[in-house]
Design a protein around this motif. Structure first.
Motif, short mmCIF file in Angstrom:
data_model
loop_
_atom_site.label_atom_id
_atom_site.label_comp_id
_atom_site.label_asym_id
_atom_site.label_seq_id
_atom_site.Cartn_x
_atom_site.Cartn_y
_atom_site.Cartn_z
N GLU A 6 0.60 -1.17 0.27
CA GLU A 6 -0.23 -0.49 0.28
C GLU A 6 0.98 1.03 -0.06
O GLU A 6 0.49 2.01 -0.83
N LYS A 7 1.88 0.88 0.21
CA LYS A 7 3.36 2.15 0.78
C LYS A 7 3.12 2.51 -0.31
O LYS A 7 3.51 3.91 -1.09
N ALA A 39 4.33 1.13 -9.52
CA ALA A 39 4.77 0.11 -8.40
C ALA A 39 5.39 -0.91 -8.25
O ALA A 39 5.46 -1.39 -7.17
N GLY A 40 5.05 -1.86 -9.69
CA GLY A 40 5.72 -3.17 -9.46
C GLY A 40 4.94 -3.97 -8.68
O GLY A 40 5.06 -5.39 -8.50
N VAL A 41 3.52 -4.17 -8.95
CA VAL A 41 2.86 -5.05 -8.61
C VAL A 41 1.18 -4.80 -10.06
O VAL A 41 1.64 -4.78 -10.58
N LYS A 42 0.81 -6.06 -9.68
CA LYS A 42 -0.25 -6.44 -10.80
C LYS A 42 -1.41 -5.46 -11.41
O LYS A 42 -2.08 -5.18 -9.98
N ASP A 43 -1.64 -4.72 -11.76
CA ASP A 43 -3.43 -4.25 -11.53
C ASP A 43 -4.78 -4.49 -10.95
O ASP A 43 -4.93 -4.32 -10.59
N SER A 44 -4.36 -6.00 -11.18
CA SER A 44 -5.29 -6.84 -10.19
C SER A 44 -5.67 -6.36 -9.29
O SER A 44 -6.65 -7.21 -8.19
N THR A 45 -4.11 -6.46 -8.57
CA THR A 45 -3.89 -6.62 -7.52
C THR A 45 -4.16 -4.91 -6.65
O THR A 45 -5.24 -5.30 -5.79
N ILE A 46 -4.36 -4.29 -7.72
CA ILE A 46 -4.89 -2.69 -6.72
C ILE A 46 -6.21 -2.92 -6.93
O ILE A 46 -7.21 -2.44 -6.77
#
Length: 128
Positions: A6-7, A39-46
């Motif tokens: 989240e940060k 952020a280095g994550v998958k958009d599904s995570t968001i």
């Protein structure tokens, strides 16, 4: 780990807002996909784990779920109306074609009859 993610998302969003991303192109528009890449994550995570951040991004771009749905619904309705009008126009054109075919057949028949009368020898041409 979730707090770190989240940060990272919040920091990436700040960088995107200020036009100073580290990963994505600076000219790229703010979107959930751009935020995920930054952020280095998958958009599904968001979408699945951080709906508040997703809503914030949509708010920045002016694309709330309701607005997107309403926009798509309005476009779909307009396209359906356009299709209805085009189908009616096609039916009208097909009707015109049927009428013209009938007229053509009548004229062909009359033309054949006149040719037959002319070739019988009992008809004399006047002025021709």
């Amino acid at each position: 780990m979730a707090a770190t993610t989240e940060k990272n998302l919040r920091n990436a969003l700040i960088r995107l807002k200020h036009g100073r991303p580290k990963v994505v192109d600076k000219r790229r528009k703010i979107s959930i996909t751009a935020l995920a890449e930054e952020a280095g994550v998958k958009d599904s995570t968001i979408h699945n784990r951080y709906p508040d951040i997703a809503a914030e991004v949509r708010g920045l771009t002016g694309n709330t779920h309701k607005a997107q749905r309403d926009d798509k619904s309005a476009k779909l309705k307009a396209e359906k109306e356009k299709n209805r009008k085009l189908r009616a126009y096609i039916e009208e054109l097909e009707s015109d074609v049927r009428k013209l075919v009938s007229i053509n057949a009548t004229l062909d028949s009359a033309n054949e009859q006149l040719k037959a009368e002319l070739s019988s020898g009992n008809v004399v041409r006047i002025g021709g």
